[in-house]
Each structure stands twice: as C-alpha cells, then as structure tokens.
Design a protein around this motif. Structure first.
Motif, short mmCIF file in Angstrom:
data_model
loop_
_atom_site.label_atom_id
_atom_site.label_comp_id
_atom_site.label_asym_id
_atom_site.label_seq_id
_atom_site.Cartn_x
_atom_site.Cartn_y
_atom_site.Cartn_z
N GLU A 1 0.81 -1.23 0.00
CA GLU A 1 0.00 0.00 0.00
C GLU A 1 0.84 1.27 0.00
N HIS A 2 2.02 1.22 0.64
CA HIS A 2 2.73 2.48 0.88
C HIS A 2 4.10 2.59 0.24
N ILE A 3 4.59 1.56 -0.43
CA ILE A 3 5.92 1.66 -1.01
C ILE A 3 5.94 2.73 -2.10
N ALA A 4 7.00 3.51 -2.12
CA ALA A 4 7.05 4.68 -3.00
C ALA A 4 7.25 4.29 -4.46
N ASN A 5 8.10 3.29 -4.69
CA ASN A 5 8.42 2.89 -6.06
C ASN A 5 7.83 1.51 -6.33
N PRO A 6 6.70 1.44 -7.02
CA PRO A 6 6.03 0.14 -7.26
C PRO A 6 6.92 -0.88 -7.96
N SER A 7 7.88 -0.44 -8.74
CA SER A 7 8.75 -1.37 -9.46
C SER A 7 9.66 -2.14 -8.50
N GLU A 8 9.88 -1.56 -7.30
CA GLU A 8 10.73 -2.23 -6.30
C GLU A 8 9.96 -3.28 -5.49
N LEU A 9 8.64 -3.19 -5.56
CA LEU A 9 7.81 -4.02 -4.68
C LEU A 9 8.12 -5.52 -4.77
N PRO A 10 8.22 -6.13 -5.97
CA PRO A 10 8.50 -7.58 -6.03
C PRO A 10 9.82 -7.94 -5.34
N GLN A 11 10.86 -7.09 -5.57
CA GLN A 11 12.16 -7.38 -4.94
C GLN A 11 12.09 -7.25 -3.42
N VAL A 12 11.33 -6.23 -2.95
CA VAL A 12 11.20 -6.03 -1.49
C VAL A 12 10.47 -7.20 -0.86
#
Length: 345
Positions: A134-145
C-alpha cells in the motif's frame, strides 16, 4: 554478553556460518539494503501492525491461553515491535542472529508448538506485505522487497527451528544421560544386593546359598581340568557351652574371630563360608589333601592363638584328579570327617 556468546556457541554459529546461511537462502546484501530502505514506512505503521497481529492471534483459543493476562500481552507487543524493527534495521550480524535464537528458545520454553509459531510468522509476513504494497514509493521495487522479506523471514525461521530442534535433542541427550546414570546406579545396587544376598552378615564370609552355588561350579571346573577339589569343614567345640555360659555376644565374637582366622589362612582362590550356627566350610579349588591339611592347620593355629581356651574340629574331603564324587558326597565327606574329629577332641 556471556549469554549471547553461549547461545551462538551452543548452535555453532559465527560470522562465517551466518554468511553461509545467507547464501543458502540466496539473501544478498542488496536485498538487505532494500529492506532497510523501507524502515520509514514500517516505523510509521508499526503500532497498527502490532495491534492487527495480536487481534488475529488472540482469535485462537490455544494462543490466547498461552498469552494469558494483559501484562504478558503487553510484553509480547513490545517484543514484537522490536522484532519488526529489527527486520528492517539493516543490521544482520551476530546480535541479530542471537536475538532470533533467543526468540526460538523462549517460544520453546513457554510451550509454543511449531505449528503455532509458523502460523504467527505467516500472519506477520502477510500484514507487513500489506503495508508495503500500500505504501511503497516505487512500485517497481515491490517484487524485490517482498522477495527479500520472504527470504529474511525464512532465514529467521530456520534459526528459530534450530533452537526447537536443539532443545529437543538436548532434552533427549539429558534423558539418555539420566537413564544411563540410573542404570549404572541400579547395576551397582544390584551388585551390592547380590553380594549381601550371598554373604553372612556376622562374619562377612559367603553363606550357605553361595557355598552351594560355588561348589557346583568348582566341581565342574575340576572335572574339566582333571584337578583336585578339597572341602574343609570346621566346627567350634562346645559352642553351646560358650553361648550358655558367657552369652550370645561372646558367642558372636568367637564366630567372628574364627571367620577372620579362616579368611587370613586361605588362599585368594579359596571360598570361605559360614554354613550356619558354628559350622564353617572352605572350598579349595586345585588343592590336594596335603594343601588342605596345611590350610586347616593354619586356621586352627590362628584361632587358638586368639582363643587358647577354646578349640575347633576340622574335617577334610578331597575329590579328583581322575575320579570324582558328587558335590553332596564331597560336603557329606567333609562333614563326617569333622564329626569324627570332634568325637576325638
């Protein structure tokens, strides 16, 4: 710090082992840095995460029973806050690993079953993932995070289960040692009881039961070896008179002295026995009549030195080395010879 060192050493974990485990889970420094970068988001929603986590956990009766009172719940909330913060702290060193080991140790001690721990771990991961999604700034980083988070929680779970397994193995080992100790003590007690069961309590010589067992064994051995086996029978003359005149304490003293004289006069291979009352016998393996007579003379000399006023009667029976009588015949022969000697005294 001593406790931390002990925990890490107990599970053979050092910096090299930590790095090896990271490699096993394919958890890279870049992924750890990526998790650490999400710390502001997590801190902002930390209270909400903890509250939601325990709302879900306490829905299960068995978990609610484990938690117990409000004070315990508050301590658990504080511990959970620290755990979530450490997940995103950026520091994954010995202190971090030690904290995971301690978590496993505490959970095992308070009776948290592995299924409950795994369930709680999954619940926490899903709640944290929801916040990040919901709150991650860069959606492209989400899978890696999310992938990094999954790896790190798996890394932590492995450490926790090391403590579960280690504690169980330790308990099994301790139980094994206790059983071995108990078995040794039982064996020693059995030996003592067995020894007492075959010993005359007054003279500490072998008793009639041991004599009967021993003479059968030694007779069989003599037959195999084609050697001599001798038996000496001994009786205190006028023992009833000693008891009646001076009392049973004096009689016991005389018997003990005779027992000591027999013991000191025998060879180490001989078996001195008290059959009962004032009757004694000695089983002499590989002893000819001459040897038996010599030992009988020594017994008589030792006894009369202690009690010049008293006397004993001695009878000897020998079997072997070519023809043999039975054990009963050997005993009866020695007893008869002793009785004949008494008649002449």
């Amino acid at each position: 710090m001593l406790i931390e060192k002990t925990l890490l050493e107990q599970f053979n974990i050092n910096e090299i082992e930590i790095q090896r485990r990271m490699e096993l889970f394919k958890l890279t420094q870049g992924e750890l840095d990526l998790l650490a970068a999400q710390q502001p988001i997590i801190e902002q929603h930390l209270d909400s995460l903890v509250a939601k986590f325990y709302d879900k956990q306490t829905q299960f009766d068995e978990i609610a029973l484990l938690i117990g009172d409000a004070d315990t719940l508050q301590r658990l909330r504080n511990a959970q806050r620290r755990y979530i913060q450490e997940l995103f702290s950026g520091h994954y060193d010995n202190a971090y690993v030690n904290s995971r080991l301690r978590i496993g140790l505490v959970h095992k001690r308070i009776g948290v079953e592995p299924k409950l721990y795994l369930s709680a771990s999954c619940t926490l991961k899903y709640l944290v993932e929801d916040v990040l999604i919901e709150h991650i700034a860069n959606p492209s980083e989400l899978p890696q995070v999310l992938r990094a988070l999954d790896k790190l929680i798996s890394f932590d779970t492995a450490l926790v289960f090391d403590t579960y397994i280690g504690t169980l193995l330790s308990a099994v080992e301790n139980a094994k040692k206790r059983m071995e100790t108990y078995a040794r003590e039982l064996e020693e007690k059995s030996k003592i009881l067995s020894a007492h069961a075959e010993r005359d309590p007054l003279t500490e010589l072998y008793n009639k039961r041991a004599m009967q067992r021993t003479i059968m064994r030694e007779l069989n051995a003599a037959i195999r070896r084609k050697s001599y086996l001798s038996v000496i029978y001994i009786d205190v003359n006028k023992f009833k008179f000693i008891n009646d005149t001076f009392g049973h304490a004096k009689g016991d003293e005389v018997l003990q002295t005779l027992g000591q004289a027999i013991t000191e006069s025998c060879r180490t291979s001989d078996f001195p026995c008290r059959i009962g009352g004032d009757e004694f016998c000695v089983i002499l393996p590989e002893a000819s009549r001459a040897t038996a007579l010599h030992i009988g003379d020594r017994i008589e000399a030792a006894f009369t030195t202690a009690y010049p006023e008293y006397s004993i009667s001695i009878g000897i029976c020998v079997t072997g080395n070519e023809s043999f009588v039975s054990a009963n015949e050997l005993i009866e022969g020695a007893d008869k010879a002793m009785y004949e000697a008494k008649q002449q005294s």
